[in-house]
Design a protein around this motif. Structure first.
Motif, PDB file in Angstrom:
ATOM      1  N   ALA A 237       0.851  -1.187   0.000  1.00  0.00           N
ATOM      2  CA  ALA A 237       0.000   0.000   0.000  1.00  0.00           C
ATOM      3  C   ALA A 237       0.889   1.240   0.000  1.00  0.00           C
ATOM      4  O   ALA A 237       0.613   2.227  -0.692  1.00  0.00           O
ATOM      5  N   GLU A 238       1.953   1.172   0.749  1.00  0.00           N
ATOM      6  CA  GLU A 238       2.904   2.287   0.835  1.00  0.00           C
ATOM      7  C   GLU A 238       3.532   2.564  -0.537  1.00  0.00           C
ATOM      8  O   GLU A 238       3.677   3.720  -0.925  1.00  0.00           O
ATOM      9  N   ASP A 239       3.887   1.528  -1.252  1.00  0.00           N
ATOM     10  CA  ASP A 239       4.448   1.686  -2.601  1.00  0.00           C
ATOM     11  C   ASP A 239       3.470   2.443  -3.500  1.00  0.00           C
ATOM     12  O   ASP A 239       3.854   3.356  -4.234  1.00  0.00           O
ATOM     13  N   VAL A 240       2.223   2.036  -3.448  1.00  0.00           N
ATOM     14  CA  VAL A 240       1.202   2.671  -4.277  1.00  0.00           C
ATOM     15  C   VAL A 240       1.052   4.132  -3.875  1.00  0.00           C
ATOM     16  O   VAL A 240       0.982   5.024  -4.722  1.00  0.00           O
ATOM     17  N   TYR A 241       1.056   4.366  -2.581  1.00  0.00           N
ATOM     18  CA  TYR A 241       0.925   5.729  -2.058  1.00  0.00           C
ATOM     19  C   TYR A 241       2.063   6.602  -2.571  1.00  0.00           C
ATOM     20  O   TYR A 241       1.836   7.702  -3.060  1.00  0.00           O
ATOM     21  N   LYS A 242       3.281   6.078  -2.486  1.00  0.00           N
ATOM     22  CA  LYS A 242       4.444   6.851  -2.963  1.00  0.00           C
ATOM     23  C   LYS A 242       4.345   7.115  -4.453  1.00  0.00           C
ATOM     24  O   LYS A 242       4.647   8.211  -4.924  1.00  0.00           O
ATOM     25  N   ALA A 243       3.921   6.120  -5.209  1.00  0.00           N
ATOM     26  CA  ALA A 243       3.786   6.288  -6.647  1.00  0.00           C
ATOM     27  C   ALA A 243       2.764   7.382  -6.951  1.00  0.00           C
ATOM     28  O   ALA A 243       2.950   8.181  -7.868  1.00  0.00           O
ATOM     29  N   LEU A 244       1.714   7.440  -6.161  1.00  0.00           N
ATOM     30  CA  LEU A 244       0.694   8.469  -6.355  1.00  0.00           C
ATOM     31  C   LEU A 244       1.273   9.848  -6.095  1.00  0.00           C
ATOM     32  O   LEU A 244       1.057  10.786  -6.865  1.00  0.00           O
ATOM     33  N   LEU A 245       2.018   9.960  -5.009  1.00  0.00           N
ATOM     34  CA  LEU A 245       2.618  11.255  -4.682  1.00  0.00           C
ATOM     35  C   LEU A 245       3.529  11.718  -5.815  1.00  0.00           C
ATOM     36  O   LEU A 245       3.556  12.893  -6.161  1.00  0.00           O
ATOM     37  N   GLU A 246       4.245  10.756  -6.393  1.00  0.00           N
ATOM     38  CA  GLU A 246       5.149  11.114  -7.485  1.00  0.00           C
ATOM     39  C   GLU A 246       4.425  11.668  -8.704  1.00  0.00           C
ATOM     40  O   GLU A 246       4.987  12.446  -9.459  1.00  0.00           O
TER      41      GLU A 246
END
Lengths: 147, 147
Positions: free
Chosen positions: B35-44
């Motif tokens: 979930a954290e990976d997806v979150y970071k990708a979204l922020l990017e």
DNA sequence: CTTTTGCATGGGAATGATTCTAGTTTACAC
DNA sequence: GTGTAAACTAGAATCATTCCCATGCAAAAG
């Protein structure tokens, strides 16, 4: 054969908490317990142990090969005593009961797959989740409680 | 075929966070993300999403069958887009890389085991953990980072 | 195209599981 | 017995995940 000797062989001091935890795991009727389950069982025997100790000891036991840790659905870890014989698991999502089985053909195919990938396998786990016979037929079973 | 249509078919409103998350999962090179990976990708991508939303959406996607959740060793959940074809996983404990495979013989034996227990299987998962070829040979591989 | 209506969102607090920290106690080798 | 390293306890800390609720936005209705 004594628990104390088992611990020493694993390079662990035979302390009271460790002996107690080991005997609880060995005696458990339902032999897949969460850390919390073990902690509660300890309290019931009137033992003064910290939950942190339970976690630490279970992790040490896992590293020593005395117990197996499973990551079933739901996120929390469950532990079972390692009785030497590998087996896989079928978990009832309704009643929580865990069935074990061993299928040599599956094991062999897994070995082949790993080999073809050039992979050194440390461990493997196979879990099936579904509804057990008792829950399907009668809406309850030997282990009626949900989760 | 559009993501928007996929969501509607699943009974979910086509909101911006959902569309973004779905496209990130589809586009992911490494298609097992926390979930954290997806979150970071979204922020990017410059998106303003809450981590809570990511978790909520991933859980809904799982319920709708759009993604598969895995509970690998280590406690955290990882998600992959559901591309229809079931497969099992081999995880390198050194580099984190995930290989997929499908073995009809294993599937068939599992079916038989479940049947013999009178079990209705909803889902099943088979994970093998070990060291991949690259890490064994060179101490690194395509995906060098540890964990 | 605008309003309506309700589900969805964001962010911070809350929870639950697990791990770390500090100071105290214990197992066991000598 | 005694010393010393390892283990213990309790509580604080951390990590992943979920909850809560005021606000926002998608889809249906007008």
């Amino acid at each position: 054969m004594s628990d104390s000797a088992d611990l020493k062989k694993a390079g662990l001091k035979a302390t009271l908490p460790r002996l107690k935890i080991l005997s609880i795991l060995e005696a458990a009727k339902v032999h897949h317990m969460t850390a919390e389950d073990v902690y509660k069982a300890l309290l019931e025997t009137g033992e003064e142990v910290g939950l942190a100790t339970v976690y630490r000891v279970l992790t040490q036991f896992e590293a020593a090969g005395l117990v197996i840790r499973h990551n079933f659905e739901g996120g929390r870890s469950v532990f079972e005593i390692n009785q030497g014989s590998h087996h896989d698991h079928v978990v009832c999502v309704e009643c929580g009961e865990v069935f074990e089985f061993y299928d040599p053909a599956i094991e062999e195919r897994q070995r082949k797959v790993a080999e073809s990938l050039g992979f050194d396998v440390d461990s493997h786990s196979l879990y099936m989740y579904g509804v057990c016979l008792g829950m399907k037929r009668h809406g309850h079973c030997s282990k009626k409680e949900g989760r």
